[in-house]
Design an enzyme around this catalytic site. Structure first.
Site, mmCIF file in Angstrom:
data_model
loop_
_atom_site.group_PDB
_atom_site.id
_atom_site.type_symbol
_atom_site.label_atom_id
_atom_site.label_comp_id
_atom_site.label_asym_id
_atom_site.label_seq_id
_atom_site.Cartn_x
_atom_site.Cartn_y
_atom_site.Cartn_z
ATOM 1 N N SER A 90 -10.598 -15.036 18.524
ATOM 2 C CA SER A 90 -9.644 -15.660 17.310
ATOM 3 C C SER A 90 -8.340 -15.592 17.743
ATOM 4 O O SER A 90 -7.930 -16.054 18.646
ATOM 5 C CB SER A 90 -10.027 -14.868 16.157
ATOM 6 O OG SER A 90 -9.442 -15.592 15.150
ATOM 7 N N GLU A 216 -17.955 -22.083 13.150
ATOM 8 C CA GLU A 216 -16.804 -21.304 13.130
ATOM 9 C C GLU A 216 -16.142 -21.223 11.978
ATOM 10 O O GLU A 216 -15.627 -20.146 11.062
ATOM 11 C CB GLU A 216 -15.737 -21.905 14.078
ATOM 12 C CG GLU A 216 -16.029 -21.810 15.585
ATOM 13 C CD GLU A 216 -15.730 -20.482 16.147
ATOM 14 O OE1 GLU A 216 -15.126 -19.458 15.254
ATOM 15 O OE2 GLU A 216 -15.801 -20.213 17.478
#
Length: 418
Positions: A90, A216
């Protein structure tokens, strides 16, 4: 293996139990180094560009300093200064990409593993960073450039102002609001927007493993809208994000669930921000001469109730789903893997550690690393025919030659600008 944690550049810590590297270290026979860096306003506040101003990107500089420490000291821990793998998830993956584009960071690591980088989320311009900084200062009853005033505030007030300022408008770019605190493009520490940097070849030619999870953005969509959204909201979100191609996008991702469009929006956003943008980046790496690139898709929803009150992710492969399998750390939270999940985690650890030790997730002849199934690397000849992913899932992972190809072909045509 040096890990940069995620958390939207405002949350988490390298000391989190989720990132406990003991199993990865033991099973992979590698040294794992977790780093912390300044977050939120402390890491990314910009008040101006003059003497005494906060100029931002401090969190990225902290990470570089940690890499320097590793290079200078890891030999004392039994490590190899000439074999450092940088990996992150991330915001940590975004950070790793920034270091991959940096000449100053280049000598400090040799391979990179990029887990779920949101390539289509833009970084701030200087003007946008200044506006956010002004909102933050105002909430602390300081003028925008009064650093001395800001330094008098305590940590509780700073944290509250940092949180509230995230909801203040500092940009007209819709997706930028999903990551308000973070890097800005200064042309030095941060060379360019993520996609632009890759399109222009602003990166070092190092072996890279890169991939995403299959769902996601579900966590972001369902957090942003805690109730069902209709077609009007769905259309408005597309128009705000990609106005020049909204009609084409609506045609490609039609609103076929009249009662609630959140799932459709999550599928669209996952392709645009993560999955297809990542495939686009791997192609650019090849175009600029990187010959060692491996792509994966992580597609397993864990069995244990690890999402807490975010029940909309239970049974889904939300952002971050691969992390407790990379570190095999679910037991630290009191959770238990199924036998298939344990096998999946062991496989991932083997690929990650093989890559760290040899520059290839499968390993190299005579390297003595754990044997694993083949994972094709990319080269120009294969690009003309297919784009294979290592598809991680239970009960068995496999090479997927054309995962999501029609949708990614669509996004490659309309582009990733927003």
């Amino acid at each position: 293996m040096v890990y940069i944690h995620g958390g939207n550049f405002v949350h988490m810590s390298g000391g989190s139990l989720l990132y406990d590297g003991s199993v990865l270290s033991q099973k992979g026979e590698v040294i794992v180094v977790n780093v912390d860096y300044r977050l939120g306003a402390l890491g990314f506040l910009v008040t101006g560009s003059g003497d005494g101003d906060a100029v931002g990107n401090y969190g990225i500089l902290d990470q570089r300093q940690a890499l320097k420490w590793v290079k200078e000291n890891i030999k004392a821990f039994g490590g190899e200064p000439g074999r450092v793998t940088l990996f992150g998830q991330s915001a940590g993956a975004q950070s790793a990409m920034i270091h991959l584009a940096s000449e100053e960071s280049s000598a400090l690591f040799h391979n990179a593993i990029i887990q779920s980088s949101p390539f289509s989320i833009p970084y701030k311009t200087h003007a946008e960073a200044i506006i956010l900084g002004a909102h933050f200062a105002s909430l602390l009853n300081c003028t925008a450039r009064d650093i001395n005033c800001l330094r008098q505030k305590n940590s509780v007030d700073i944290a509250q102002a940092q949180f509230i300022s995230r909801g203040k408008l500092s940009s007209l770019r819709y997706l930028e609001e999903f990551e308000p605190w973070g890097p800005w493009v200064d042309g030095v520490t941060v060379k360019a927007e993520p996609i632009t940097a890759m399109d222009k070849g602003f990166f070092q030619k190092k072996p890279v493993m890169i991939g995403t999870t299959s769902e996601e953005t579900r966590i972001y969509i369902y957090n942003a809208w805690d109730k069902p959204i209709d077609t009007v909201v769905y259309t408005a979100a597309i128009l705000a994000t990609h106005p020049n191609h909204a009609v084409e996008i609506m045609y490609e991702y039609p609103p076929d669930e009249p009662q609630d469009q959140r799932n459709n929006l999550a599928v669209l956003a996952t392709d645009f921000i993560f999955g297809c943008a990542t495939r686009h980046v791997t192609r650019k790496m090849l175009d600029y001469g990187v010959s060692d690139v491996w792509l994966y898709i992580y597609d397993h929803a864990f069995s244990f109730p690890g999402w807490g009150n975010m029940t909309f992710c239970q049974g889904h492969v939300c952002h971050g789903s691969e992390v407790p399998f990379v570190f095999q750390s679910a037991g630290r939270g009191g959770f238990k893997y199924t036998p298939d999940e344990l096998s999946l985690s062991d496989l991932i650890i083997s690929y990650w550690s093989n890559f760290a030790k040899t520059g290839d997730p499968v390993g190299m002849p005579g390297s003595g690393v754990k044997a694993v199934p083949d994972w094709p690397r990319y080269h120009v000849e294969i690009q003309q025919k297919q784009w294979p992913y290592q598809h991680f899932r239970t009960p068995k992972s496999f090479v997927d030659p054309k995962y999501n190809a029609p949708y990614c072909d669509f996004w490659d045509k309309v582009g990733y600008d927003n």
